[in-house]
Motif scaffolding. Structure first.
Motif, mmCIF file in Angstrom:
data_model
loop_
_atom_site.group_PDB
_atom_site.id
_atom_site.type_symbol
_atom_site.label_atom_id
_atom_site.label_comp_id
_atom_site.label_asym_id
_atom_site.label_seq_id
_atom_site.Cartn_x
_atom_site.Cartn_y
_atom_site.Cartn_z
ATOM 1 N N ARG A 88 22.452 13.824 -47.656
ATOM 2 C CA ARG A 88 22.147 15.085 -46.976
ATOM 3 C C ARG A 88 22.256 14.895 -45.466
ATOM 4 O O ARG A 88 21.747 13.926 -44.922
ATOM 5 C CB ARG A 88 20.730 15.553 -47.319
ATOM 6 N N ARG A 89 22.891 15.854 -44.816
ATOM 7 C CA ARG A 89 22.965 15.848 -43.359
ATOM 8 C C ARG A 89 21.757 16.575 -42.756
ATOM 9 O O ARG A 89 21.389 16.334 -41.632
ATOM 10 C CB ARG A 89 24.234 16.530 -42.857
ATOM 11 N N PHE A 90 21.150 17.491 -43.509
ATOM 12 C CA PHE A 90 20.032 18.300 -43.029
ATOM 13 C C PHE A 90 18.807 18.067 -43.922
ATOM 14 O O PHE A 90 18.115 18.999 -44.310
ATOM 15 C CB PHE A 90 20.433 19.779 -42.992
ATOM 16 N N GLU A 107 34.806 27.450 -32.411
ATOM 17 C CA GLU A 107 35.125 26.031 -32.230
ATOM 18 C C GLU A 107 34.700 25.211 -33.444
ATOM 19 O O GLU A 107 35.443 24.360 -33.934
ATOM 20 C CB GLU A 107 34.449 25.497 -30.975
ATOM 21 N N LEU A 108 33.501 25.468 -33.964
ATOM 22 C CA LEU A 108 33.000 24.708 -35.110
ATOM 23 C C LEU A 108 33.830 24.918 -36.364
ATOM 24 O O LEU A 108 34.002 24.004 -37.163
ATOM 25 C CB LEU A 108 31.541 25.090 -35.397
ATOM 26 N N PRO A 130 33.912 16.178 -41.769
ATOM 27 C CA PRO A 130 33.962 16.472 -40.334
ATOM 28 C C PRO A 130 33.252 17.770 -39.964
ATOM 29 O O PRO A 130 32.587 17.835 -38.935
ATOM 30 C CB PRO A 130 35.455 16.563 -40.030
ATOM 31 N N LEU A 131 33.366 18.801 -40.801
ATOM 32 C CA LEU A 131 32.687 20.055 -40.498
ATOM 33 C C LEU A 131 31.182 19.864 -40.567
ATOM 34 O O LEU A 131 30.450 20.333 -39.695
ATOM 35 C CB LEU A 131 33.149 21.168 -41.437
ATOM 36 N N ASP A 137 25.901 17.825 -35.289
ATOM 37 C CA ASP A 137 25.909 17.534 -33.856
ATOM 38 C C ASP A 137 25.528 18.763 -33.045
ATOM 39 O O ASP A 137 24.768 18.678 -32.084
ATOM 40 C CB ASP A 137 27.281 17.038 -33.401
ATOM 41 N N TYR A 138 26.044 19.911 -33.435
ATOM 42 C CA TYR A 138 25.764 21.144 -32.700
ATOM 43 C C TYR A 138 24.273 21.444 -32.678
ATOM 44 O O TYR A 138 23.711 21.734 -31.631
ATOM 45 C CB TYR A 138 26.534 22.313 -33.318
ATOM 46 N N VAL A 139 23.620 21.352 -33.827
ATOM 47 C CA VAL A 139 22.201 21.701 -33.862
ATOM 48 C C VAL A 139 21.329 20.623 -33.233
ATOM 49 O O VAL A 139 20.262 20.918 -32.719
ATOM 50 C CB VAL A 139 21.697 22.045 -35.280
ATOM 51 N N GLN A 140 21.791 19.389 -33.240
ATOM 52 C CA GLN A 140 20.996 18.330 -32.625
ATOM 53 C C GLN A 140 21.021 18.412 -31.107
ATOM 54 O O GLN A 140 20.089 18.003 -30.447
ATOM 55 C CB GLN A 140 21.502 16.953 -33.055
#
Length: 150
Positions: A88-90, A107-108, A130-131, A137-140
């Motif tokens: 899990r990434r989240f 962009e995302l 990658p997505l 990365d965006y939310v961090q």
């Protein structure tokens, strides 16, 4: 359990108020807690959502195909990624949230219009990880809205 992820983009049928977003997130977090799901919701001022769902493949698919895709508040749903997940990434977010700019969502999602699904053909083999990494990365590295924290 097969760990799975699904990412989609949609356009809302009417702009969400802050209160509507807070209510949506509250309900999503309750549902996700019950179903063992984690994820992220991005909302842009132009009325676009990008959402990541992670968890058991059956739970993820049921939520997306039986509830989200039938929700009259959405239109033009586009499935961006749907596949197995190694981790899990989240993992700590029952439903994380960030307000995004329309430019950030463009962009995302790869600087392309998702109105026509053929945009995925050249990038499909490499899209899921990658997505997910770009979204994480965006939310961090962007500020959270104080009222709508996870």
């Amino acid at each position: 359990m097969l760990l799975h992820h699904l990412i989609y983009e949609s356009q809302v049928t009417h702009p969400f108020t802050e209160a509507e977003l807070a209510d949506l997130l509250r309900k999503a977090r309750i549902t996700n807690e019950e179903k063992g799901l984690t994820g992220l919701l991005l909302y842009a001022q132009d009325g676009r959502f990008v959402q990541v769902l992670e968890g058991d493949v059956n739970e993820v698919h049921e939520l997306y195909f039986m509830r989200i895709s039938r929700d009259p508040r959405h239109q033009h749903l586009t499935l961006l990624a749907d596949g197995r997940l190694d981790h899990r990434r989240f993992a700590h977010w029952r439903m994380g949230y960030r307000l995004a700019t329309p430019e950030a969502l463009t962009e995302l999602t790869g600087h392309v219009s998702t109105a026509d699904a053929t945009f995925l053909l050249p990038v499909l083999p490499n899209l899921p990880s990658p997505l997910l990494d770009k979204l994480l990365d965006y939310v961090q590295y962007t500020a959270s809205h104080p009222l709508l924290k996870r």
